[in-house]
Design an enzyme around this catalytic site. Structure first.
Site: not given
Length: 527
Positions: A14, A46, A48, A117, A246, A293, A354, A389
């Site tokens: 990745g 990576t 995806y 985001e 997620h 999240r 996730h 994260r």
């Protein structure tokens, strides 16, 4: 059996593994870099990644704001020095990607189009449509092809690290400070032979652990192999209780991996609604759909528990569709293929496993607690993410730490000499045989996934964790018996690794007595 020697061994292809290989190979043209990966060369987490990469790029943005957003999302369990380092080195990492040929989207003014985001206070997401990870992976593989001193080995499954335990099992200390890594035993899936790969520096860049859960956005290869190998080698593994779910995976029962509806869609203005059509996030957090999240995932989980519904909805019907299709062509086409006209219909979504914030503990240069062993990317725990994260900080972390690991290896090029090659034994598979059937392996894998999904998910409790541990202990014993007598295959090795990952998540969850970020236990709630 075959024995191979390189100067640098990278496990994983990745963004973490490839960026280290490229940097090292370019600076050390006389050194041999071997990159081994369990599937084809492009298959990784990576590939995806949809949303993009966070970096301060706009003059109206600031390093301090990115630092603050990262700390808030991580519930202040982050290592602030690491956060500062990564944020400040991010723009240079982006310039490097652009120099290598990565395409990012540009706006009408000819400037990089910066997305928004959840958890971010500014537009700072560099992206390429909704396939940023695919674009980055493609770019890195193109660079690898140009470097003759990189040997890329697809369909090579790393089984275990080679450490002092293999040289002298009786004298090897249990303290990882006295343990060194010399490479790895790797199963060549084309020949079904276990080969010995030796190197002065070994890098674990093996990605995530999502397949330990029944519903995950991670590809089928994300079975925590690197963390499990490091754990067996007695490396320090921390913060495994922090698994990020997620909030918005496409609801498709029985499909794994789950199709991800990017965070950026909510950043673009989409609303979360329950079956009654209510925007329930407005009552949960002032940031509504753009809350971090963990907040959004728990809110959805609560909606589903109260209502008994199988999913909630993501409403994009009020958005400008021409712009939506331009920004999210892959998501639009996926929904359309399922008969969902997002201009008029809402997308059914549920949370899915996730990302892992914990993993192999490393320092600022990517060193693990085992000598000669580095870790980078999702399998590592750098301190950047804390308890949760921040969106689009994952590829960023891999790039920045990839640069630092490569630089550390380059600066110590004189030490790239193994020195103990003659002592390392080849893999011993005497007395093993090919299993007559694999149904027990697939059964146990599904059992682990169901245990973790039912008992160790978004919301946990002491009782659930204890029950999960009981089940996992039985599965561990059953798996070890099969492992010891079987001629090894990726399936039995992945099962063994998933068992280790599940145990680490449960065991470290039982030790945490306060709710932070992605970790939430009913027994830690005070009234």
């Amino acid at each position: 059996m075959s024995k191979f020697k390189g100067d640098i061994l990278v496990l994983g292809s990745g963004v973490a593994g490839l960026s280290i290989a490229i940097k090292s190979a370019t600076a050390l043209p006389d050194k041999k870099i071997i990159v081994a990966t369990k599937a084809n060369e492009s298959e990784s987490n990576t590939k995806y990644a949809q949303g993009g990469i966070a970096a301060v790029w706009d003059e109206l943005d600031s390093f301090q704001d990115h630092i603050d957003d990262t700390m808030v999302a991580g519930d202040h369990l982050n290592n602030k020095a690491v956060v500062k380092m990564v944020v400040e080195e991010a723009p240079e990492s982006m310039r490097q990607l652009i120099e290598w040929g990565t395409d990012f989207d540009y706006n009408k003014e000819g400037e990089i189009d910066l997305g928004m985001e959840g958890g971010h206070s500014a537009n700072r997401i560099l992206h390429y449509k909704d396939i940023t990870g695919f674009e980055v992976e493609k770019t890195l593989l193109e660079q690898v092809d140009k470097l003759p001193n990189i040997e890329l080995l697809p369909y090579h499954f790393a089984i275990d690290l080679i450490t002092d335990h293999h040289l002298s099992p009786k004298s090897a200390a249990s303290d990882s400070k006295n343990i060194a890594c010399y490479g790895a035993y790797i199963l060549n899936q084309k020949t079904n032979q276990i080969e010995t790969y030796l190197a002065s520096s070994t890098i674990l860049a093996t990605g995530g652990i999502g397949q330990v859960y029944a519903a995950t956005t991670n590809p089928i290869i994300a079975t925590g192999d690197g963390i499990a190998m490091a754990y067996r080698a007695k490396a320090k593994i921390v913060d495994m209780e922090f698994v990020q779910f997620h909030p918005t995976a496409l609801y498709q029962p029985g499909i794994s991996p789950s199709f991800l509806i990017s965070e950026a869609v909510r950043g673009f203005g989409a609303y979360l609604r329950n079956k009654a059509g209510d925007r329930f996030m407005l009552k949960v957090d002032e940031r509504a759909e753009l809350a971090p999240r963990d907040v959004v995932a728990r809110a959805i989980n609560k909606e589903l528990i109260v209502s008994g519904d199988p999913h909630v909805y993501l409403d994009c019907s009020h958005l400008e569709m021409t712009a939506f299709k331009k920004h999210f062509p892959n998501i639009y086409e996926k929904c359309d293929s399922l008969g969902i006209d997002i201009a008029h219909q809402m997308i059914p979504v549920v949370p899915a496993a996730h990302y892992l914030m914990g993993g192999i503990e490393v320092d600022v240069n990517g060193y693990s607690s085992i000598q000669n062993l580095f870790a980078c990317g999702e399998c590592s725990r750098t301190g950047l993410h804390g308890a949760n994260r921040l969106a689009s900080n994952s590829l960023l972390e891999a790039l920045v730490f990839g640069e630092r690991i490569a630089e550390e290896i380059i600066q110590n090029r004189s030490k790239l000499d193994l020195g103990v090659e003659y002592k390392i034994p080849e893999w011993d598979e005497e007395g093993t045989m090919v299993p007559k059937e694999n149904v027990l392996i697939s059964h146990n894998r599904k059992t682990i996934q169901n245990i973790m999904t039912d008992l160790v998910s978004i919301v946990r409790s002491d009782e659930r964790l204890e029950k999960a541990l009981d089940h996992l202990n039985y599965l561990f014993q059953d798996t070890e018996k099969a492992y010891e007598k079987s001629k090894l295959s990726p399936q039995i090795c992945e099962l063994r690794n998933l068992n280790a990952i599940a145990y680490l998540i449960v065991h470290q969850s039982m030790k945490r007595k306060n709710n932070k970020g992605a970790f939430y236990s009913l027994d830690n709630v005070t009234t």
